[in-house]
Design an enzyme around this catalytic site. Structure first.
Site, PDB file in Angstrom:
ATOM      1  N   GLY A  55      20.223  52.390  15.551  1.00  0.00           N
ATOM      2  CA  GLY A  55      21.535  51.889  16.001  1.00  0.00           C
ATOM      3  C   GLY A  55      21.546  51.464  17.458  1.00  0.00           C
ATOM      4  N   ARG A 115      22.367  51.807  23.336  1.00  0.00           N
ATOM      5  CA  ARG A 115      22.797  51.483  24.700  1.00  0.00           C
ATOM      6  C   ARG A 115      23.422  50.092  24.739  1.00  0.00           C
ATOM      7  NH1 ARG A 115      17.137  50.055  27.743  1.00  0.00           N
ATOM      8  NH2 ARG A 115      15.971  49.438  25.910  1.00  0.00           N
ATOM      9  N   LYS A 123      24.067  45.175  27.068  1.00  0.00           N
ATOM     10  CA  LYS A 123      22.940  46.090  26.863  1.00  0.00           C
ATOM     11  C   LYS A 123      22.792  46.902  28.144  1.00  0.00           C
ATOM     12  CE  LYS A 123      18.101  46.051  25.396  1.00  0.00           C
ATOM     13  NZ  LYS A 123      17.083  45.217  24.774  1.00  0.00           N
ATOM     14  N   GLY A 146      21.419  55.675  27.466  1.00  0.00           N
ATOM     15  CA  GLY A 146      22.368  54.574  27.281  1.00  0.00           C
ATOM     16  C   GLY A 146      22.240  53.464  28.319  1.00  0.00           C
ATOM     17  N   ARG A 203      24.366  39.710  26.500  1.00  0.00           N
ATOM     18  CA  ARG A 203      23.660  38.860  25.548  1.00  0.00           C
ATOM     19  C   ARG A 203      24.682  38.197  24.624  1.00  0.00           C
ATOM     20  NH1 ARG A 203      18.960  42.607  22.926  1.00  0.00           N
ATOM     21  NH2 ARG A 203      20.635  43.685  21.849  1.00  0.00           N
ATOM     22  N   ARG A 219      20.657  43.212  11.658  1.00  0.00           N
ATOM     23  CA  ARG A 219      19.186  43.290  11.532  1.00  0.00           C
ATOM     24  C   ARG A 219      18.825  43.734  10.123  1.00  0.00           C
ATOM     25  NH1 ARG A 219      18.189  45.224  17.044  1.00  0.00           N
ATOM     26  NH2 ARG A 219      20.010  44.521  18.185  1.00  0.00           N
ATOM     27  N   ASP A 257      14.091  47.026  12.608  1.00  0.00           N
ATOM     28  CA  ASP A 257      15.359  47.046  13.366  1.00  0.00           C
ATOM     29  C   ASP A 257      15.384  45.937  14.408  1.00  0.00           C
ATOM     30  OD1 ASP A 257      13.290  48.966  14.239  1.00  0.00           O
ATOM     31  OD2 ASP A 257      14.497  49.081  16.054  1.00  0.00           O
ATOM     32  N   ASP A 292      15.959  41.341  20.765  1.00  0.00           N
ATOM     33  CA  ASP A 292      15.419  42.519  21.459  1.00  0.00           C
ATOM     34  C   ASP A 292      14.089  42.242  22.177  1.00  0.00           C
ATOM     35  OD1 ASP A 292      17.637  43.794  20.608  1.00  0.00           O
ATOM     36  OD2 ASP A 292      16.618  45.404  19.544  1.00  0.00           O
TER      37      ASP A 292
HETATM   38  P1  AMP Z   1      14.048  49.088  21.207  1.00  0.00           P
HETATM   39  O1  AMP Z   1      12.664  49.592  21.220  1.00  0.00           O
HETATM   40  O2  AMP Z   1      14.554  48.635  22.548  1.00  0.00           O
HETATM   41  O3  AMP Z   1      14.287  48.082  20.136  1.00  0.00           O
HETATM   42  O4  AMP Z   1      14.975  50.351  20.896  1.00  0.00           O
HETATM   43  C1  AMP Z   1      14.809  51.154  19.763  1.00  0.00           C
HETATM   44  C2  AMP Z   1      16.000  52.064  19.642  1.00  0.00           C
HETATM   45  O5  AMP Z   1      16.095  52.923  20.774  1.00  0.00           O
HETATM   46  C3  AMP Z   1      17.328  51.357  19.554  1.00  0.00           C
HETATM   47  O6  AMP Z   1      18.122  52.101  18.671  1.00  0.00           O
HETATM   48  C4  AMP Z   1      17.857  51.434  20.957  1.00  0.00           C
HETATM   49  O7  AMP Z   1      19.253  51.345  21.016  1.00  0.00           O
HETATM   50  C5  AMP Z   1      17.365  52.808  21.388  1.00  0.00           C
HETATM   51  N1  AMP Z   1      17.217  52.943  22.854  1.00  0.00           N
HETATM   52  C6  AMP Z   1      16.273  52.391  23.640  1.00  0.00           C
HETATM   53  N2  AMP Z   1      16.446  52.743  24.925  1.00  0.00           N
HETATM   54  C7  AMP Z   1      17.545  53.544  24.967  1.00  0.00           C
HETATM   55  C8  AMP Z   1      18.253  54.232  26.013  1.00  0.00           C
HETATM   56  N3  AMP Z   1      17.866  54.168  27.279  1.00  0.00           N
HETATM   57  N4  AMP Z   1      19.328  54.944  25.663  1.00  0.00           N
HETATM   58  C9  AMP Z   1      19.735  55.020  24.393  1.00  0.00           C
HETATM   59  N5  AMP Z   1      19.121  54.406  23.370  1.00  0.00           N
HETATM   60  C10 AMP Z   1      18.038  53.670  23.641  1.00  0.00           C
HETATM   61 MG    MG Z   2      15.640  47.144  19.199  1.00  0.00          MG
END
Ligand code: AMP
Ligand code: MG
Length: 550
Positions: free
Chosen positions: A133, A136, A156, A169, A227, A234, A304, A314
């Site tokens: 989900g 952030r 984001k 977040g 964004r 997704r 995702d 992403d």
């Molecule tokens: P990503 O690798 O950026 O596609 O992120 C994978 C998952 O991790 C997604 O659900 C993001 O929302 C979550 N995520 C990544 N970085 C953070 C963060 N700093 N705080 C909270 N959720 C995160």
């Molecule tokens: Mg992602």
């Protein structure tokens, strides 16, 4: 029934809107309003007031979550003028106003806004990771522009949500700059992609990050990117509903996406799910073909991170290939090379197999079979699409016998001589084929020069000349086709690293220059030439990789 009517009324409204024609961009941001309510408000939204406690959400597509604004002194790092004007009807001067900066920092919500985080799951590196989900990210609302298009601004780095898991977040400046520049650049390079409108950083709001995963964390400044996409669904959006056994919501969401984003499929009655699957699959494969043509490697092709709208989504540890290496992997966490350059098309096909699985609860047995049959054709489809993309990069429009080998042989010699991906193709456009073996001509082109005296290059040039003759391509035609698909400039990691270094000290000139440069990546830019942006990458950037820390 009521919901279907709402969608129809909204569509008619959009059409009326578009008849009004071109609107003068708004200079007063306070007048800028969202559609009220947004269409996505018709989907199940979880309203648990404990919005910032990580939890397994049930029976919902979104969670209603307020943004947690960036605190401290804020700076606008950059804004994309074309995104503001063309997509949001905003005059670029708006970007410097306090209201707009607050908007991007999550501190101001225009009328009609409804902040939600999206619930999805996903297969990460081949394994089911369960609920992920928007941990952030917040969708802020839906803006219907003067062309009748509906755009969802999403922040984001805008705070915690039920999907934050162990994260804070937030997003840091360096990863936000990388996302901002790449999304806009990819758009102008011809890649279907989410867009980015603006980026704000705080002087005082700090977060801890271990940038290289070395075990040493340091404080970095938090930033937010705004964004833009028509929607943010997704493959994982449906997968979570399959795995959590929520077929009713699964059907609601699939129907909603089809009605709102695939109008040509919506009217096809019984067969709509099959047609939709085919559309999503082919859009994503057309997208990956554009990546292959540019040497772009996404880095984290988990389900995702694969959009149901066929958009590149992403941007994290991505990379554009410098010296050609078929197995190029920009992401330090991808030890097995699952998401390497040459694997991307087949990984997309694998991911689309997961989409087929996720749709099963809403399909009849016959439809399941039809979708399986479509899936079985995807491998061939993408191979042909990628071959066509490469051929066009060589100025060729048809596919002829032996073309596969022609392309293979070029990549083999490029890999052998460590020729640059982007520059080789561009320079091939700039030199007449009969001069490709002339040492004094090659000397003027830094990437082609690597082939000088190489016997397999000589063989390839002969084959290329023959092939051009077979298709009757004139030199003018060849060059014209090639300069339109072979860019001079791509967002190479080293260029981004330099711009990020300055931005860390609040000098945003390089970031802004790059953003502007990539609006015209196919044309010579004198200043970019001076900065060496189409020259051989500096030696310090050799083997540069990125971690997922962001
Ligand atoms: P990503 O690798 O950026 O596609 O992120 C994978 C998952 O991790 C997604 O659900 C993001 O929302 C979550 N995520 C990544 N970085 C953070 C963060 N700093 N705080 C909270 N959720 C995160
Ligand atoms: Mg992602």
């Amino acid at each position: 029934m009521k919901r279907a009517f709402c969608v129809l009324a909204a569509l008619m409204n959009e059409q009326k809107h578009s008849v009004i024609g071109k609107m003068k961009p708004l200079t007063n941001f306070k007048e800028w309003k969202f559609r009220d309510p947004p269409n996505y408000a018709a989907l199940p939204i979880d309203e648990n007031p404990e919005y910032n406690v990580p939890m397994a959400v049930k029976d919902a597509v979104f969670s209603k979550v307020p943004t947690e604004p960036l605190t401290g002194k804020l700076h606008l790092v950059c804004a994309s003028d074309p995104a503001l004007i063309d997509l949001l009807d905003l005059d670029p001067s708006v970007a410097d106003t306090e209201d707009f900066i607050n908007f991007v920092a999550g501190a101001y919500l225009p009328e009609g806004g409804l902040t939600v985080s999206h619930r999805y799951g996903g297969y990460q590196f081949g394994f089911w990771a369960d609920q992920l989900g928007d941990g952030r990210a917040h969708i802020l609302g839906e803006y219907v522009n003067s062309k009748g298009e509906s755009w969802q601004p999403q922040l984001k780095g805008s705070g915690e949500t039920p999907y934050s898991r162990f994260g804070d977040g937030r997003a840091v400046l360096r990863s936000s700059i990388r996302e901002m520049i790449a999304s806009e650049a990819c758009h102008y390079l011809g890649v279907p992609t989410t867009r980015a409108a603006a980026l704000v950083v705080s002087d005082d709001h700090k977060v801890w990050r271990d940038k290289t995963y070395s075990g040493r964390s340091r404080q970095e400044r938090a930033a937010t990117v705004m964004r833009l996409a028509n929607a943010w669904y997704r493959i994982g959006s449906l997968e979570i509903l399959l795995k959590r056994k929520e077929p009713h919501t699964l059907k609601l969401l699939a129907d909603f996406i089809i009605d709102n984003h695939f109008p040509e499929v919506a009217s096809s009655g019984e067969d709509k799910y099959v047609k939709w699957y085919s559309e999503v699959a082919h859009k994503n494969l057309d997208m990956v073909a554009t990546w292959q043509g540019l040497g772009f490697v996404h880095g984290v092709l988990n389900t995702d991170n694969v959009s149901l709208l066929g958009l590149t989504i992403d941007y994290g540890p991505y990379g554009f290939i410098d010296h050609y290496y078929e197995h190029y992997v920009p992401n330090t966490s991808d030890d097995m090379g699952r998401y390497a350059y040459n694997k991307q098309p087949e990984i997309l096909v694998w991911n689309l197999g997961k989409l087929a699985e996720a749709m099963e609860p809403i399909l009849s047995d016959a439809q399941k079979q039809e979708i399986k049959d479509i899936h079985a054709t995807l491998d061939d489809y993408v191979k042909t699409k990628v071959l066509k993309t490469y051929l066009l990069k060589l100025g060729l429009k048809e596919i002829q016998d032996g073309d596969h080998k022609l392309v293979e042989d070029l990549f083999t010699v490029m890999q052998l001589k460590m020729a640059d991906f982007t520059a080789t193709f561009r320079q091939l456009a700039e030199v007449e084929p009969h001069q490709l073996l002339d040492k004094s001509v090659l000397e003027t082109k830094w990437s082609l020069n690597k082939f000088s005296g190489e016997p397999t290059w000589e063989k390839w040039v002969q084959a290329y000349q023959e092939r051009l003759k077979n298709e009757n391509v004139s030199e003018d035609e060849r060059r014209e086709r090639m300069v339109r698909v072979n860019p001079l400039y791509v967002p190479r990691n080293w260029m981004m690293e330099e711009a990020i270094k300055d931005a860390e000290n609040n000098d945003f000139e390089k970031v802004r220059f790059l953003l502007k440069l990539f609006q015209n990546p196919f044309e010579i830019n004198e200043e970019a030439e001076k900065r060496g942006y189409s020259s051989q990458p500096p030696s310090w950037s050799y083997g540069l990789k990125l971690s997922c820390s962001s």
